[in-house]
Write a protein that holds these residues in place. Structure first.
Motif, PDB file in Angstrom:
ATOM      1  N   SER A 304       6.753  33.027 -10.333  1.00  0.00           N
ATOM      2  CA  SER A 304       6.916  33.784  -9.280  1.00  0.00           C
ATOM      3  C   SER A 304       7.134  35.422  -9.258  1.00  0.00           C
ATOM      4  CB  SER A 304       8.275  33.168  -8.657  1.00  0.00           C
ATOM      5  OG  SER A 304       9.282  33.337  -9.622  1.00  0.00           O
ATOM      6  N   ALA A 305       7.512  35.659 -10.511  1.00  0.00           N
ATOM      7  CA  ALA A 305       7.875  37.174 -10.837  1.00  0.00           C
ATOM      8  C   ALA A 305       6.396  38.067 -11.283  1.00  0.00           C
ATOM      9  CB  ALA A 305       8.597  37.123 -11.984  1.00  0.00           C
ATOM     10  N   LEU A 306       5.374  37.220 -11.574  1.00  0.00           N
ATOM     11  CA  LEU A 306       4.128  38.004 -11.891  1.00  0.00           C
ATOM     12  C   LEU A 306       3.577  38.697 -10.571  1.00  0.00           C
ATOM     13  CD1 LEU A 306       2.346  35.167 -13.992  1.00  0.00           C
ATOM     14  CD2 LEU A 306       3.649  37.221 -14.824  1.00  0.00           C
ATOM     15  N   ALA A 307       2.891  39.671 -10.932  1.00  0.00           N
ATOM     16  CA  ALA A 307       2.154  40.427 -10.178  1.00  0.00           C
ATOM     17  C   ALA A 307       0.765  39.825  -9.740  1.00  0.00           C
ATOM     18  CB  ALA A 307       1.969  41.820 -10.381  1.00  0.00           C
ATOM     19  N   THR A 308       0.149  40.075  -8.495  1.00  0.00           N
ATOM     20  CA  THR A 308      -1.249  39.638  -8.519  1.00  0.00           C
ATOM     21  C   THR A 308      -2.303  40.314  -9.020  1.00  0.00           C
ATOM     22  OG1 THR A 308      -0.460  38.941  -6.207  1.00  0.00           O
ATOM     23  CG2 THR A 308      -2.730  38.873  -6.618  1.00  0.00           C
ATOM     24  N   PRO A 309      -3.340  39.855  -9.630  1.00  0.00           N
ATOM     25  CA  PRO A 309      -3.545  38.193  -9.774  1.00  0.00           C
ATOM     26  C   PRO A 309      -2.819  37.582 -10.845  1.00  0.00           C
ATOM     27  CG  PRO A 309      -5.198  39.659 -10.845  1.00  0.00           C
ATOM     28  CD  PRO A 309      -4.269  40.392 -10.251  1.00  0.00           C
ATOM     29  N   LYS A 310      -2.180  36.420 -10.625  1.00  0.00           N
ATOM     30  CA  LYS A 310      -1.234  35.922 -11.541  1.00  0.00           C
ATOM     31  C   LYS A 310      -1.847  34.964 -12.603  1.00  0.00           C
ATOM     32  CE  LYS A 310       2.171  35.236  -7.757  1.00  0.00           C
ATOM     33  NZ  LYS A 310       3.178  35.949  -8.182  1.00  0.00           N
ATOM     34  N   ALA A 311      -3.386  34.468 -12.330  1.00  0.00           N
ATOM     35  CA  ALA A 311      -3.956  33.645 -13.110  1.00  0.00           C
ATOM     36  C   ALA A 311      -3.923  34.177 -14.688  1.00  0.00           C
ATOM     37  CB  ALA A 311      -5.305  33.295 -12.800  1.00  0.00           C
ATOM     38  N   ARG A 312      -3.506  33.299 -15.658  1.00  0.00           N
ATOM     39  CA  ARG A 312      -3.592  33.439 -17.037  1.00  0.00           C
ATOM     40  C   ARG A 312      -4.850  33.046 -17.732  1.00  0.00           C
ATOM     41  NH1 ARG A 312      -0.055  37.620 -17.395  1.00  0.00           N
ATOM     42  NH2 ARG A 312      -1.138  37.783 -15.155  1.00  0.00           N
ATOM     43  N   ILE A 313      -5.264  34.014 -18.924  1.00  0.00           N
ATOM     44  CA  ILE A 313      -6.285  33.472 -19.734  1.00  0.00           C
ATOM     45  C   ILE A 313      -5.434  33.187 -21.173  1.00  0.00           C
ATOM     46  CG2 ILE A 313      -8.393  33.978 -20.619  1.00  0.00           C
ATOM     47  CD1 ILE A 313      -8.962  35.778 -18.033  1.00  0.00           C
ATOM     48  N   SER A 314      -5.852  32.511 -21.850  1.00  0.00           N
ATOM     49  CA  SER A 314      -5.457  32.172 -23.379  1.00  0.00           C
ATOM     50  C   SER A 314      -6.575  31.474 -24.131  1.00  0.00           C
ATOM     51  CB  SER A 314      -4.089  31.277 -23.218  1.00  0.00           C
ATOM     52  OG  SER A 314      -3.625  31.546 -24.468  1.00  0.00           O
ATOM     53  N   LEU A 315      -6.226  31.290 -25.305  1.00  0.00           N
ATOM     54  CA  LEU A 315      -7.102  30.454 -26.304  1.00  0.00           C
ATOM     55  C   LEU A 315      -6.895  29.061 -26.555  1.00  0.00           C
ATOM     56  CD1 LEU A 315      -7.366  33.321 -29.123  1.00  0.00           C
ATOM     57  CD2 LEU A 315      -8.932  32.887 -27.222  1.00  0.00           C
ATOM     58  N   MET A 316      -7.648  28.256 -27.073  1.00  0.00           N
ATOM     59  CA  MET A 316      -7.713  27.131 -27.733  1.00  0.00           C
ATOM     60  C   MET A 316      -8.329  27.040 -28.967  1.00  0.00           C
ATOM     61  SD  MET A 316      -9.808  24.477 -25.201  1.00  0.00           S
ATOM     62  CE  MET A 316     -11.741  25.136 -24.954  1.00  0.00           C
ATOM     63  N   THR A 336       2.108  29.221  -6.193  1.00  0.00           N
ATOM     64  CA  THR A 336       0.749  29.636  -5.345  1.00  0.00           C
ATOM     65  C   THR A 336      -0.252  28.734  -5.711  1.00  0.00           C
ATOM     66  OG1 THR A 336       0.240  31.012  -7.170  1.00  0.00           O
ATOM     67  CG2 THR A 336       1.813  32.059  -5.405  1.00  0.00           C
ATOM     68  N   GLN A 337      -1.179  28.678  -4.747  1.00  0.00           N
ATOM     69  CA  GLN A 337      -2.490  27.728  -5.027  1.00  0.00           C
ATOM     70  C   GLN A 337      -3.482  28.865  -5.927  1.00  0.00           C
ATOM     71  OE1 GLN A 337      -4.173  26.831  -1.287  1.00  0.00           O
ATOM     72  NE2 GLN A 337      -4.898  28.864  -0.617  1.00  0.00           N
ATOM     73  N   GLY A 338      -4.391  28.334  -6.370  1.00  0.00           N
ATOM     74  CA  GLY A 338      -5.494  28.716  -7.127  1.00  0.00           C
ATOM     75  C   GLY A 338      -5.310  28.449  -8.551  1.00  0.00           C
ATOM     76  N   ASP A 339      -5.972  29.214  -9.478  1.00  0.00           N
ATOM     77  CA  ASP A 339      -6.209  29.146 -10.992  1.00  0.00           C
ATOM     78  C   ASP A 339      -4.647  29.523 -11.398  1.00  0.00           C
ATOM     79  OD1 ASP A 339      -8.720  29.100 -10.258  1.00  0.00           O
ATOM     80  OD2 ASP A 339      -9.317  30.804 -11.438  1.00  0.00           O
ATOM     81  N   ILE A 340      -4.347  28.564 -12.592  1.00  0.00           N
ATOM     82  CA  ILE A 340      -3.023  28.852 -13.272  1.00  0.00           C
ATOM     83  C   ILE A 340      -3.349  29.331 -14.764  1.00  0.00           C
ATOM     84  CG2 ILE A 340      -1.092  27.899 -14.078  1.00  0.00           C
ATOM     85  CD1 ILE A 340      -1.209  25.758 -11.894  1.00  0.00           C
ATOM     86  N   VAL A 341      -4.138  28.634 -15.437  1.00  0.00           N
ATOM     87  CA  VAL A 341      -4.360  28.814 -16.956  1.00  0.00           C
ATOM     88  C   VAL A 341      -5.777  28.535 -17.167  1.00  0.00           C
ATOM     89  CG1 VAL A 341      -3.868  28.582 -19.382  1.00  0.00           C
ATOM     90  CG2 VAL A 341      -2.102  28.439 -17.457  1.00  0.00           C
ATOM     91  N   THR A 342      -6.566  29.439 -17.769  1.00  0.00           N
ATOM     92  CA  THR A 342      -7.791  29.023 -18.498  1.00  0.00           C
ATOM     93  C   THR A 342      -7.563  29.184 -19.952  1.00  0.00           C
ATOM     94  OG1 THR A 342      -9.023  29.930 -16.317  1.00  0.00           O
ATOM     95  CG2 THR A 342     -10.186  29.454 -18.400  1.00  0.00           C
ATOM     96  N   ARG A 429      -6.090  24.460 -11.988  1.00  0.00           N
ATOM     97  CA  ARG A 429      -5.840  25.040 -11.026  1.00  0.00           C
ATOM     98  C   ARG A 429      -5.342  24.041 -10.019  1.00  0.00           C
ATOM     99  NH1 ARG A 429     -10.344  24.231  -7.362  1.00  0.00           N
ATOM    100  NH2 ARG A 429     -12.118  23.265  -8.507  1.00  0.00           N
ATOM    101  N   ARG A 430      -4.737  24.647  -8.804  1.00  0.00           N
ATOM    102  CA  ARG A 430      -3.889  23.896  -7.966  1.00  0.00           C
ATOM    103  C   ARG A 430      -4.195  23.837  -6.630  1.00  0.00           C
ATOM    104  NH1 ARG A 430       2.445  25.052  -7.105  1.00  0.00           N
ATOM    105  NH2 ARG A 430       1.488  23.814  -5.209  1.00  0.00           N
ATOM    106  N   ALA A 431      -3.827  23.163  -5.533  1.00  0.00           N
ATOM    107  CA  ALA A 431      -3.663  23.140  -4.096  1.00  0.00           C
ATOM    108  C   ALA A 431      -2.207  23.266  -3.630  1.00  0.00           C
ATOM    109  CB  ALA A 431      -4.653  22.273  -3.552  1.00  0.00           C
ATOM    110  N   GLY A 432      -1.944  24.082  -2.695  1.00  0.00           N
ATOM    111  CA  GLY A 432      -0.757  24.247  -1.915  1.00  0.00           C
ATOM    112  C   GLY A 432       0.244  25.080  -2.658  1.00  0.00           C
ATOM    113  N   THR A 433       1.653  25.173  -2.200  1.00  0.00           N
ATOM    114  CA  THR A 433       2.666  25.932  -2.629  1.00  0.00           C
ATOM    115  C   THR A 433       3.881  25.444  -3.147  1.00  0.00           C
ATOM    116  OG1 THR A 433       3.440  26.320  -0.546  1.00  0.00           O
ATOM    117  CG2 THR A 433       1.895  27.807  -1.317  1.00  0.00           C
TER     118      THR A 433
END
Length: 542
Positions: A304-316, A336-342, A429-433
């Motif tokens: 909730s404290a992240l600025a937009t865009p919030k989606a994160r990118i990381s490694l596997m 928030t809806q949309g991408d969370i982590v890739t 990613r997700r739908a809804g809030t």
């Protein structure tokens, strides 16, 4: 002897003589030396009941007198006990003197109790090697030291051999491997052990997106191997085997050993299972994006404290988690809806690679008491951004807290290709809030992607075969044009022949060649009277 009482135990009131060595010194032994022509008394109280071990019956009886039945008025001490016993059994009816010789002898009769005192000790015996669950009748005869004086057969009692209620001891399926015959997998296991054979093995298989129904095996066998056919190439399957004994109880072991295998045609490259672990990472240039998920082990990120865009990118990566087993990374207050982590693989594929399916495990939490949350797992690759290949949808129940698993492909049999030089990726990613949390980065917060990879193998270009003429002698000449492999691999040609008008269901492979070849007749199946239809098939050299 004093009246009707023998104080020494040496006098036998039935034969009115001594029957003890004390009366006869050390003369040579014969049965007449004992002057004993009287058989032991009849056993009247034989009892039988199921034993304590599978396939056994327990017998018991009171030892009879050595020399027949004592007179009713006799009050003295008994002489020596009987010398031994013979026990026999049968099915279908009591053991009698009439059927004694045709009844089965029970092995291991007990040593006779040599009873010199008036002691009602009980003789016992366990009969082994019986069929569990079957009822048997038993009879016993006693014999004395002459070895020829046998008592009448005892009362005959029946009992059921103890039924096997124990499941076989079985370690489960040991291997499941592609048979390199289209749509086939070979299974192998070590033999089970049980008291009641023969063992029957129950064989199970389902696509990995389904759950094994342990009540409905797909096949049974008494062998320790099984060849599964009729599968779909490129689709990953779950395989398992359980053991069932031949007891009336039909005992089945409960092992849950499951193996995964993917059937494939013989012209394809091998398919390998890989595991990739999602971690927190920041600052890695992926080309078209940079990782930006910075978290220490056991660290938290306030979404909730992240600025937009919030989606994160990381490694596997393939070499395990960064954090310890009891630690985790957490993204909380995701509202928030949309991408969370890739999560993007930390290396590119050196060659175009087919993905034959897999699964993703992730620990998720729904903080709501009243609402569900719809989430999406996207499987794809990174090419200056995320490119979607497949999507798995899951609904989190209210107050859900635990591991969630996504399965790919969502349509059975679909194979996806990650191009050469690109990176495999998985996106959440997700739908809804409605507020939720994502835990990852360790065994405690599992973020594990399992996929089945195969280096792409393109088929050779089409080529033509000259239909052979009917042979005038014992040779058939076959010619074909050269095939070309789009990847430049060496070409091999499999040549087949049949005597059924060309139906390859009954084909025979004559050989494998690198060039045109003149084939000699194979006596015994080609035959000089029936021209053979010859076919050639090309395959790339592996």
């Amino acid at each position: 002897m004093s009246g009707n009482v023998d104080l020494t135990g040496f006098y036998n009131p039935v034969i009115q003589r001594c029957s003890n060595i004390a009366c006869h010194s050390n003369g040579d032994f014969t049965w007449t030396w004992y002057e004993d022509k009287i058989a032991p008394g009849k056993i009247e109280d034989l009892a039988a009941h199921s034993g304590t071990l599978v396939g056994t019956v327990k017998l018991s009886w009171t030892p009879p007198d050595n020399d027949g039945d004592l007179p009713p008025g006799y009050q003295g001490q008994k002489g020596p006990g009987v010398y031994g016993y013979e026990i026999r059994y049968r099915t279908g009816g009591p053991v009698t003197d009439a059927n004694w010789s045709s009844s089965t002898i029970a092995a291991g009769p007990p040593s006779a109790i040599r009873n010199y005192d008036n002691d009602p000790r009980t003789q016992t015996m366990t009969v082994y090697g019986l069929t569990p669950g079957m009822s048997y009748y038993f009879g016993v005869k006693a014999f004395d030291e002459t070895m020829i004086n046998h008592s009448p057969v005892s009362n005959s009692q029946s009992a059921q051999a103890l039924v096997d209620t124990f499941a076989p001891r079985f370690q489960g399926l040991e291997s499941a491997r592609p048979a390199y015959i289209s749509g086939s997998v070979d299974l192998h296991w070590s033999p089970a052990r049980d008291d009641t054979g023969p063992i029957t093995y129950l064989v199970y298989w389902v696509p990995s997106s389904q759950t094994i129904d342990w009540n409905n095996p797909q096949a049974t066998t008494t062998a320790t191997a099984f060849h599964v056919t009729g599968l779909q190439n490129g689709l990953d399957y779950l395989f398992a085997v359980r053991a069932r004994d031949a007891s009336p109880a039909q005992n089945v072991d409960a092992n849950e050993v499951i193996k995964i295998a993917i059937p494939q045609s013989p012209s394809e490259n091998d398919i390998f299972g890989r595991m990739y672990y999602g971690i927190a990472n920041s600052g890695t240039n992926l080309g078209g994006g940079t990782t930006n998920l910075s978290l220490a082990c056991d660290g938290k990120l306030d979404w909730s404290a992240l600025a937009t865009p919030k989606a994160r990118i990381s490694l596997m990566r393939s070499d395990g988690y960064v954090c310890g087993d009891r630690q985790r990374n957490r993204i909380e207050k995701v509202n928030t809806q949309g991408d969370i982590v890739t999560w993007v693989l930390n290396s590119t594929y050196a060659e175009a690679t087919n993905i034959h399916g897999g699964s993703m495990s992730l620990y998720l939490r729904n903080r709501s008491d009243s609402s569900t949350i719809t989430i999406y797992f996207d499987l794809g690759y990174w090419d200056n951004g995320f490119q979607t290949l497949d999507t798995y949808t899951r609904v989190l129940p209210r107050r859900h807290r635990g591991s969630v698993k996504a399965y790919f492909p969502t349509v059975d049999g679909t194979v996806y290709t990650v191009p050469e030089g690109k990176r495999l990726a998985i996106r959440l990613r997700r739908a809804g809030t409605v507020e939720m949390e994502v835990w990852f980065g360790s065994k405690r917060g599992a973020s594990l992607l399992t996929v089945y990879e195969q280096v792409e193998n393109k088929l050779p270009n089409p080529f033509s075969v000259t239909t052979p003429n009917s042979p005038t002698g014992g040779d058939v000449t076959i010619n074909w044009t050269a095939a070309v492999d789009p990847e430049g691999d060496e070409m091999l040609y499999d040549v087949y022949g049949s005597v059924d008008g060309g139906d390859l269901a009954l084909h025979h492979r004559l050989g494998r060649f690198r060039h045109q070849r003149r084939m000699a007749n194979e006596k015994g199946w080609l035959g000089p009277q029936r021209p053979a239809q010859q076919r050639a098939g090309a395959r790339r050299r592996q």
